[in-house]
Write an enzyme that holds these catalytic residues in place. Structure first.
Site, PDB file in Angstrom:
ATOM      1  CG  ASN A   1       1.214   0.485   4.128  1.00 29.51           C
ATOM      2  OD1 ASN A   1       1.243   0.211   3.749  1.00 29.51           O
ATOM      3  ND2 ASN A   1       3.063   1.711   3.692  1.00 29.51           N
ATOM      4  N   GLY A   2      -0.891  -0.449   6.580  1.00 31.95           N
ATOM      5  CA  GLY A   2      -0.185  -1.381   7.748  1.00 31.95           C
ATOM      6  C   GLY A   2      -1.820  -2.163   8.158  1.00 31.95           C
TER       7      GLY A   2
ATOM      8  CD  GLU B   1      19.175 -10.578  -8.988  1.00 37.35           C
ATOM      9  OE1 GLU B   1      18.425 -11.470  -6.966  1.00 37.35           O
ATOM     10  OE2 GLU B   1      18.347 -10.517  -8.402  1.00 37.35           O
TER      11      GLU B   1
ATOM     12  CD  GLU C   1      11.735 -10.313  -8.853  1.00 37.55           C
ATOM     13  OE1 GLU C   1      10.704 -10.175  -8.109  1.00 37.55           O
ATOM     14  OE2 GLU C   1      12.643 -10.367  -9.488  1.00 37.55           O
TER      15      GLU C   1
ATOM     16  CD1 TRP D   1       0.213  -5.609  -2.887  1.00 33.27           C
ATOM     17  CD2 TRP D   1       0.165  -6.187  -1.673  1.00 33.27           C
ATOM     18  NE1 TRP D   1       0.593  -6.781  -3.356  1.00 33.27           N
ATOM     19  CE2 TRP D   1       0.694  -7.090  -2.118  1.00 33.27           C
ATOM     20  CE3 TRP D   1      -0.086  -7.104   0.125  1.00 33.27           C
ATOM     21  CZ2 TRP D   1       0.625  -8.636  -1.465  1.00 33.27           C
ATOM     22  CZ3 TRP D   1       0.469  -8.118   0.733  1.00 33.27           C
ATOM     23  CH2 TRP D   1       1.033  -8.643  -0.281  1.00 33.27           C
TER      24      TRP D   1
ATOM     25  CB  CYS E   1      -1.050   0.509   1.403  1.00 38.52           C
ATOM     26  SG  CYS E   1      -2.092  -1.619   1.391  1.00 38.52           S
TER      27      CYS E   1
ATOM     28  NE  ARG F   1       5.169   2.182  -0.111  1.00 41.83           N
ATOM     29  CZ  ARG F   1       5.424   1.829   1.094  1.00 41.83           C
ATOM     30  NH1 ARG F   1       6.731   1.715   0.016  1.00 41.83           N
ATOM     31  NH2 ARG F   1       5.436   1.862   2.241  1.00 41.83           N
TER      32      ARG F   1
ATOM     33  CE  LYS G   1      15.437  -9.227 -10.414  1.00 38.13           C
ATOM     34  NZ  LYS G   1      15.493  -8.543  -8.985  1.00 38.13           N
TER      35      LYS G   1
ATOM     36  CG  HIS H   1      23.330 -34.334  -4.934  1.00 40.89           C
ATOM     37  ND1 HIS H   1      23.743 -35.832  -4.816  1.00 40.89           N
ATOM     38  CD2 HIS H   1      24.208 -33.549  -5.455  1.00 40.89           C
ATOM     39  CE1 HIS H   1      25.080 -35.489  -4.301  1.00 40.89           C
ATOM     40  NE2 HIS H   1      25.821 -33.626  -4.916  1.00 40.89           N
TER      41      HIS H   1
ATOM     42  CE  LYS I   1      12.067  -1.153  -6.053  1.00 41.15           C
ATOM     43  NZ  LYS I   1      12.523  -1.832  -6.188  1.00 41.15           N
TER      44      LYS I   1
HETATM   45  C1  F6R Z   1      13.067  -8.981  -6.469  1.00 38.87           C
HETATM   46  C2  F6R Z   1      12.910  -8.639  -5.207  1.00 38.87           C
HETATM   47  C3  F6R Z   1      12.563  -8.646  -4.324  1.00 38.87           C
HETATM   48  C4  F6R Z   1      13.316  -7.518  -2.666  1.00 38.87           C
HETATM   49  C5  F6R Z   1      12.181  -8.316  -1.433  1.00 38.87           C
HETATM   50  C6  F6R Z   1      14.040  -7.110  -0.509  1.00 38.87           C
HETATM   51  O1  F6R Z   1      13.256  -8.740  -7.820  1.00 38.87           O
HETATM   52  O2  F6R Z   1      13.196  -7.293  -5.512  1.00 38.87           O
HETATM   53  O3  F6R Z   1      12.582  -9.836  -3.532  1.00 38.87           O
HETATM   54  O4  F6R Z   1      14.533  -7.883  -3.187  1.00 38.87           O
HETATM   55  O5  F6R Z   1      11.498  -8.009  -1.280  1.00 38.87           O
HETATM   56  O6  F6R Z   1      13.038  -5.237  -0.809  1.00 38.87           O
HETATM   57  P1  F6R Z   1      14.449  -4.867  -0.056  1.00 38.87           P
HETATM   58  O7  F6R Z   1      15.944  -4.802  -0.584  1.00 38.87           O
HETATM   59  O8  F6R Z   1      13.773  -3.476  -0.151  1.00 38.87           O
HETATM   60  O9  F6R Z   1      14.874  -5.326   1.138  1.00 38.87           O
END
Ligand code: F6R
Length: 604
Positions: free
Chosen positions: A99-100, A476, A483, A75, A2, A27, A480, A499, A599
């Site tokens: 938000n919360g 990573e 997601e 969200w 949010c 967000r 990427k 394994h 995010k």
């Molecule tokens: C993946 C991504 C998430 C963040 C995770 C931690 O692309 O963006 O996996 O890395 O939610 O977020 P931060 O770095 O803001 O703690």
């Protein structure tokens, strides 16, 4: 999760709010809404299910008078994605966005019912509006009513609240999720993140937990929730250096694409001032700390992958280190040696689990360090020491440039903590890495990736494998990919394939293999041969090795310059980010706001 925004000032607030919400859309994007005083002075609420674009259409012919206004993007946590559950929530003269999470929401509903009030939505947020209204009816003092009402609430909240009878006043509260004030001339903004108002002011005050503020144009008075209104004072402010251009897409189709190409600058800005002929971390020098016996990195998602690099670099420097997923670490017994450091890594600096892990570490008496990208974030303020990456605002939900900035800062940390005279080859590689990455990204034409993108799009399954420094790259790359493409993908240590995961290999499966770690290359190559022998398709990402064609162990290779690994990891990361981005775009996905994600994950 949010995003909220508030404004008090002399401009017509609707366009400001809508553009601010668009910048906060990373967000959450289930629904959105605004509340404002219309041209008759009546408090109006407009809400829409879906993205901010829907709301924008709904308010396009509405006029708001200057004064206070609030907005929200959701969200969903409590209750489905419906108009009733969208914010703002109104109760009589009180309207708010939240938000919360209200943890005692059920008990409060029962209390409200006993007062004759039935909630209309399933959200925990609506109860807050009724509670504040009940308190307001007692004495008509808006900020005091908010303060008293919150005395009954358990949970976390960032709130922006309006009252029909005080059209210039905005009351904001922070207890958990972030809330930053933007202090302009004749006006004040409040938002969950800085890009919402970065075009208007760089003068900010990140609110502390447990504080409340009354805002009327550019007059701001803030205090702790326990303090009554007459004790509130103007809050301190700081200037942030972020360039508003960072928060614009420019000529790129998506923020993610732009941010991939901003990685060299993110690294450069993170390293400059701190790196000349020797690695300098003035933040560390000031504290004159000794070398920790053990370092524990805690983080989530992409930041956790950066932590895996941190562990490798510190181990190379002779410092024992391990890395943990924050949501697990925070509930473990912390059996670290006395004097250990716990380092939380987070782009947003607001991830609830990472902050929880840092709080647990502080309580256990360990020295805590934050590596955060957002200045003034909770992580920065919760830790004993904070090292800021300077990647600028990252808007795309999938983290890109912040990752390279984190990894370069971790390299520097290992050099600063390692032996008295750091290895000149590593220092040299780090110094050159941003420019090498820039040149490499420029040399990668879109066409050169087309066939690879199509191959990945057609693959039944995509796996990522690597060893040593290539293992976090594989993780990573897989994160990427899954997601934003919504296709199953996993990253494995190359040596683990046999394994279990090798059972998945058959024609139609592609294995993407970053190969920048020279020390384990021969072993990685033999793992890849095992894949090919079973019909898997190997897409290598690395420099030419040996005589090309002499003994082929891959089906296709995206060439990297033969740089030292400390430079190569950034280039391989750039390729993995671009591949995921291009496949997701080809699939027509919403790359910047992938489904179900937000995010900044400010809930557990
Ligand atoms: C993946 C991504 C998430 C963040 C995770 C931690 O692309 O963006 O996996 O890395 O939610 O977020 P931060 O770095 O803001 O703690």
């Amino acid at each position: 999760m949010c995003g909220i925004m508030g404004y008090s000032g002399l401009r017509p607030p609707l366009p400001l709010l809508v553009s601010g919400l668009e910048r906060l859309e990373y967000r959450g994007y289930d629904s959105s809404g605004v509340a404002f005083f219309d041209d008759f002075g009546a408090l109006s609420v407009v809400r829409a299910v879906g993205k901010v674009g829907m709301l924008k259409d709904l308010v396009s012919d509405r006029v708001a008078q200057p004064g206070a206004a609030i907005g929200h993007i959701r969200w969903a946590t409590h209750g489905g994605v419906t108009l009733e559950n969208a914010h703002p929530h109104q109760s009589g003269p009180i309207v708010l966005v939240h938000n919360g999470i209200v943890e005692n929401d059920q008990a409060l509903r029962i209390h409200l019912r006993s007062c004759g009030i039935e909630c209309l939505s399933e959200t925990d947020s609506e109860v807050l509006s009724h509670l504040i209204r009940l308190e307001y009816e007692k004495d008509g003092v808006f900020p005091e009513a908010v303060r008293r009402a919150l005395g009954h609430v358990e949970g976390s909240y960032a709130l922006a609240i309006l009252c029909q009878n005080d059209p210039a006043d905005l009351v904001v509260v922070r207890n958990g999720p972030p809330l930053i004030l933007g202090l302009g001339a004749g006006e004040t903004f409040a938002a969950s993140d800085i890009p919402a108002f970065l075009h208007f002011t760089r003068q900010v005050h990140p609110m502390d937990n447990g504080t409340i503020a009354l805002i009327r144009h550019d007059e701001v008075r803030a205090g702790r929730l326990e303090q009554s209104l007459q004790d509130w004072t103007p809050p301190p402010s700081m200037t942030i250096s972020w360039d508003p251009v960072f928060a614009e897409k420019g000529t790129y189709r998506h923020f993610m694409e732009k941010e991939i190409f901003e990685a060299p600058r993110a690294m450069m800005d993170t390293l400059s001032d701190r790196l000349s002929v020797s690695p300098v971390l003035p933040e560390l020098d000031r504290l004159a700390l000794g070398i920790p016996p053990v370092v524990a990195f805690v983080a989530c998602g992409t930041s956790w992958h950066a932590g895996l690099f941190g562990r490798a670099f510190l181990e190379q420097a002779g410092i024992p280190a391990f890395v943990e997923i924050a949501s697990e670490f925070r509930y473990r017994k912390l059996l670290l040696p006395k004097g250990s450091w716990v380092i939380g890594i987070s782009q947003s600096g607001e991830t609830a689990d990472t902050i929880g892990a840092i709080e647990a570490s502080r309580r256990a008496g360990f020295f805590t360090v934050g590596i955060a990208n957002v200045p003034g974030s909770t992580l920065e303020r919760e830790c004993d020491l904070c090292l800021l990456t300077h990647a600028g605002p990252e808007i795309g939900v999938a983290s890109t440039k912040a990752f390279q900035a984190q990894v370069s800062l971790l390299m520097m940390l290992s050099l600063a903590l390692g032996e008295a005279s750091p290895r000149p080859d590593l220092l040299d590689a780090l110094l050159r890495a941003p420019h090498r990455l820039e040149l490499f990204l420029e040399s990668l034409s879109a066409e050169s990736l087309d066939a690879r993108v199509e191959r990945l799009r057609q693959s039944r399954l995509v796996m990522f494998a690597g060893r040593g420094l290539d293992y976090p790259l594989a993780l990573e790359g897989a994160l990427k990919f899954k997601e934003i493409t919504y296709r199953p993908a996993d990253g494995y240590p190359g040596g683990e394939l046999k394994h279990g995961p090798i059972a998945l290999i058959e024609p139609g499966v592609t294995v993407v293999a970053p190969l920048v770690d020279r020390s384990l290359r021969a072993k990685e190559i033999s793992n890849l041969r095992e894949i090919r022998a079973r019909g898997g398709y190997v897409l290598a990402i690395g420099p030419a090795i040996g005589k090309e064609g002499h003994e082929i162990w891959y089906d296709d290779r995206i060439g990297l310059p033969d740089d030292p690994p400390w430079s190569g990891v950034f280039q391989a990361a750039g390729v993995l980010q671009l591949l995921a981005y291009r496949v997701a775009s080809a699939l027509g996905n919403d790359v910047d706001q992938p489904r179900n994600l937000a995010k900044s994950v400010t809930v557990e």
